[in-house]
Design an enzyme around this catalytic site. Structure first.
Site, PDB file in Angstrom:
ATOM      1  N   SER A 200       0.861  -1.191   0.000  1.00 33.16           N
ATOM      2  CA  SER A 200       0.000   0.000   0.000  1.00 33.16           C
ATOM      3  C   SER A 200       0.892   1.234   0.000  1.00 33.16           C
ATOM      4  CB  SER A 200      -0.876  -0.018   1.257  1.00 33.16           C
ATOM      5  OG  SER A 200      -1.429   1.263   1.485  1.00 33.16           O
TER       6      SER A 200
ATOM      7  N   TYR B  99      -1.986   0.904  10.528  1.00 34.38           N
ATOM      8  CA  TYR B  99      -2.132   0.315   9.191  1.00 34.38           C
ATOM      9  C   TYR B  99      -0.882   0.622   8.355  1.00 34.38           C
ATOM     10  CZ  TYR B  99      -4.138  -0.608   4.541  1.00 34.38           C
ATOM     11  OH  TYR B  99      -4.369  -1.080   3.268  1.00 34.38           O
TER      12      TYR B  99
ATOM     13  N   LYS C 214       1.891  -1.916   6.690  1.00 33.77           N
ATOM     14  CA  LYS C 214       2.141  -2.029   5.248  1.00 33.77           C
ATOM     15  C   LYS C 214       3.603  -1.698   4.921  1.00 33.77           C
ATOM     16  CE  LYS C 214      -0.988  -3.314   3.130  1.00 33.77           C
ATOM     17  NZ  LYS C 214      -1.518  -4.705   3.102  1.00 33.77           N
TER      18      LYS C 214
HETATM   19  N1  LIG Z   1      -8.760  -1.019  -0.768  1.00 34.34           N
HETATM   20  C1  LIG Z   1      -7.731  -0.193  -0.930  1.00 34.34           C
HETATM   21  O1  LIG Z   1      -7.906   1.004  -1.204  1.00 34.34           O
HETATM   22  C2  LIG Z   1      -6.334  -0.692  -0.803  1.00 34.34           C
HETATM   23  C3  LIG Z   1      -5.300   0.176  -1.149  1.00 34.34           C
HETATM   24  C4  LIG Z   1      -3.978  -0.272  -1.031  1.00 34.34           C
HETATM   25  C5  LIG Z   1      -3.741  -1.538  -0.572  1.00 34.34           C
HETATM   26  N2  LIG Z   1      -4.762  -2.360  -0.221  1.00 34.34           N
HETATM   27  C6  LIG Z   1      -4.411  -3.690   0.265  1.00 34.34           C
HETATM   28  O2  LIG Z   1      -4.989  -4.644  -0.597  1.00 34.34           O
HETATM   29  C7  LIG Z   1      -5.291  -5.846   0.134  1.00 34.34           C
HETATM   30  C8  LIG Z   1      -6.728  -6.232  -0.097  1.00 34.34           C
HETATM   31  O3  LIG Z   1      -7.549  -5.129   0.301  1.00 34.34           O
HETATM   32  P1  LIG Z   1      -9.104  -5.073  -0.060  1.00 34.34           P
HETATM   33  O4  LIG Z   1      -9.407  -3.648  -0.273  1.00 34.34           O
HETATM   34  O5  LIG Z   1      -9.426  -6.077  -1.083  1.00 34.34           O
HETATM   35  O6  LIG Z   1      -9.705  -5.523   1.366  1.00 34.34           O
HETATM   36  P2  LIG Z   1     -11.163  -6.117   1.708  1.00 34.34           P
HETATM   37  O7  LIG Z   1     -11.405  -5.743   3.132  1.00 34.34           O
HETATM   38  O8  LIG Z   1     -12.123  -5.642   0.695  1.00 34.34           O
HETATM   39  O9  LIG Z   1     -10.926  -7.687   1.597  1.00 34.34           O
HETATM   40  C9  LIG Z   1     -10.009  -8.309   2.462  1.00 34.34           C
HETATM   41  C10 LIG Z   1     -10.419  -9.737   2.727  1.00 34.34           C
HETATM   42  O10 LIG Z   1      -9.519 -10.276   3.724  1.00 34.34           O
HETATM   43  C11 LIG Z   1     -10.272 -11.007   4.669  1.00 34.34           C
HETATM   44  N3  LIG Z   1      -9.564 -11.059   5.958  1.00 34.34           N
HETATM   45  C12 LIG Z   1      -9.514 -10.091   6.908  1.00 34.34           C
HETATM   46  N4  LIG Z   1      -8.816 -10.527   7.974  1.00 34.34           N
HETATM   47  C13 LIG Z   1      -8.417 -11.788   7.695  1.00 34.34           C
HETATM   48  C14 LIG Z   1      -7.669 -12.751   8.416  1.00 34.34           C
HETATM   49  N5  LIG Z   1      -7.225 -12.508   9.654  1.00 34.34           N
HETATM   50  N6  LIG Z   1      -7.411 -13.952   7.821  1.00 34.34           N
HETATM   51  C15 LIG Z   1      -7.884 -14.214   6.561  1.00 34.34           C
HETATM   52  N7  LIG Z   1      -8.623 -13.339   5.849  1.00 34.34           N
HETATM   53  C16 LIG Z   1      -8.885 -12.137   6.405  1.00 34.34           C
HETATM   54  C17 LIG Z   1     -11.586 -10.242   4.769  1.00 34.34           C
HETATM   55  O11 LIG Z   1     -12.616 -11.061   5.310  1.00 34.34           O
HETATM   56  C18 LIG Z   1     -11.832  -9.857   3.326  1.00 34.34           C
HETATM   57  O12 LIG Z   1     -12.572 -10.831   2.634  1.00 34.34           O
HETATM   58  C19 LIG Z   1      -4.921  -5.532   1.576  1.00 34.34           C
HETATM   59  O13 LIG Z   1      -3.622  -6.004   1.830  1.00 34.34           O
HETATM   60  C20 LIG Z   1      -4.952  -4.034   1.641  1.00 34.34           C
HETATM   61  O14 LIG Z   1      -4.136  -3.536   2.679  1.00 34.34           O
HETATM   62  C21 LIG Z   1      -6.064  -1.971  -0.326  1.00 34.34           C
END
Ligand SMILES: NC(=O)c1ccc[n+]([C@@H]2O[C@H](COP(=O)([O-])OP(=O)(O)OC[C@H]3O[C@@H](n4cnc5c(N)ncnc54)[C@H](O)[C@@H]3O)[C@@H](O)[C@H]2O)c1
Length: 252
Positions: free
Chosen positions: A144, A157, A161
């Site tokens: 991220s 957070y 990251k």
């Molecule tokens: N959404 C954004 O804007 C964004 C931006 C940069 C990076 N990211 C990164 O991308 C990745 C995915 O993000 P997203 O937006 O798809 O998130 P999301 O919350 O939409 O989906 C994440 C999934 O992980 C599951 N999860 C949570 N805790 C867990 C655990 N302890 N064990 C197993 N599964 C678990 C949740 O149930 C969910 O289904 C993450 O690493 C996040 O930090 C997201």
């Protein structure tokens, strides 16, 4: 089929970016283990892939628990016999609770670090031995921009990251000679369930757009192509890299 017969674990594969990556891998012929904590989400991704003729299994997993991760990787090996790809994706962002540091409780700090950083390390720890044995493997970290820049109110957070990116680089150097390639994808601001609370307010959603040269938020499928590319041999000389999929957000 660029990932035919490859076995891939995608953590957090029940929603958002993980779901899109798992679906993309399956469309390229991979057998996908959806390692997800949420029963309904994990089962739904696995069954959608199966309905499309793909091979997927849901294993309820908490990436913050060593016993859970160990059992999940052992189960994947028992079922498929080998492991080629791990996508470290599962993470939590606790809107309105990852407060300014003087207001953040140590319990919340520990919870975020345990899932987002320890979870990535645990999954790598258990995925690497079978990859070392076969002298081939591929690990993707979903990073991220918060791990690279300062964003107010997201200390835990962001630390998780940033730590994940440092861990990725360290492991990439450590295991390159074992035939294991490790890289990170750095998404921009994505319209996924992680941001649902924040984006339920249209004003909040619109505040992000001016900082994104592409003029829109990212959607989950935006990262799937990059993940597939990095998982294939086409990316054979890509090791320890950060691959931005952010609509140009990092230009500013
Ligand atoms: N959404 C954004 O804007 C964004 C931006 C940069 C990076 N990211 C990164 O991308 C990745 C995915 O993000 P997203 O937006 O798809 O998130 P999301 O919350 O939409 O989906 C994440 C999934 O992980 C599951 N999860 C949570 N805790 C867990 C655990 N302890 N064990 C197993 N599964 C678990 C949740 O149930 C969910 O289904 C993450 O690493 C996040 O930090 C997201």
């Amino acid at each position: 089929m660029r990932l035919k017969n490859k076995v891939a674990i995608v953590t957090g594969g029940g929603a958002g970016l993980g779901e899109a990556i798992a679906t993309g891998f399956a469309a390229e012929g991979a057998r996908v283990v959806i390692a997800e904590i949420d029963l309904a989400r994990g089962a739904s991704t696995a069954s959608a892939i199966q309905k499309n003729g793909g091979d997927a299994v849901f294993v309820q997993t908490d990436v913050a628990s060593e016993a859970s991760v160990k059992a999940m990787v052992e189960g994947a090996l028992e079922r498929y016999g080998h492991l080629d790809i791990l996508v470290n994706n599962a993470a939590i962002l606790i809107s309105h609770s990852d407060k300014r540091t003087d207001e953040l409780s140590s319990e919340e700090w520990d919870r975020i670090i345990n899932v987002n950083l320890r979870g990535y390390w645990l999954c790598a720890k258990y995925a690497i031995p079978p990859m070392r044995k076969q002298r081939a493997g591929n690990i993707l970290f979903i990073g991220s921009r918060t791990g690279l820049r300062g964003f107010p109110g997201l200390a835990a957070y962001s630390a998780s990251k940033g730590g994940a990116l440092a861990l990725m680089r360290s492991l990439a150097a450590e295991y390159a000679r074992d035939g294991i390639r490790i890289n990170a994808i750095v998404p921009g601001t994505m319209d996924t369930p992680m941001n649902a609370e924040e984006f339920s307010d249209p004003d909040a959603r619109n505040r992000y757009i001016p900082g994104i040269p592409a003029g829109r938020l990212g959607i989950a499928s935006d990262v799937a192509g990059m993940a597939t590319f990095l998982a294939t041999d086409e990316a054979g000389f890509c090791i320890g890299g950060l691959y931005f999929v952010d609509g140009g957000a990092d230009l500013g």
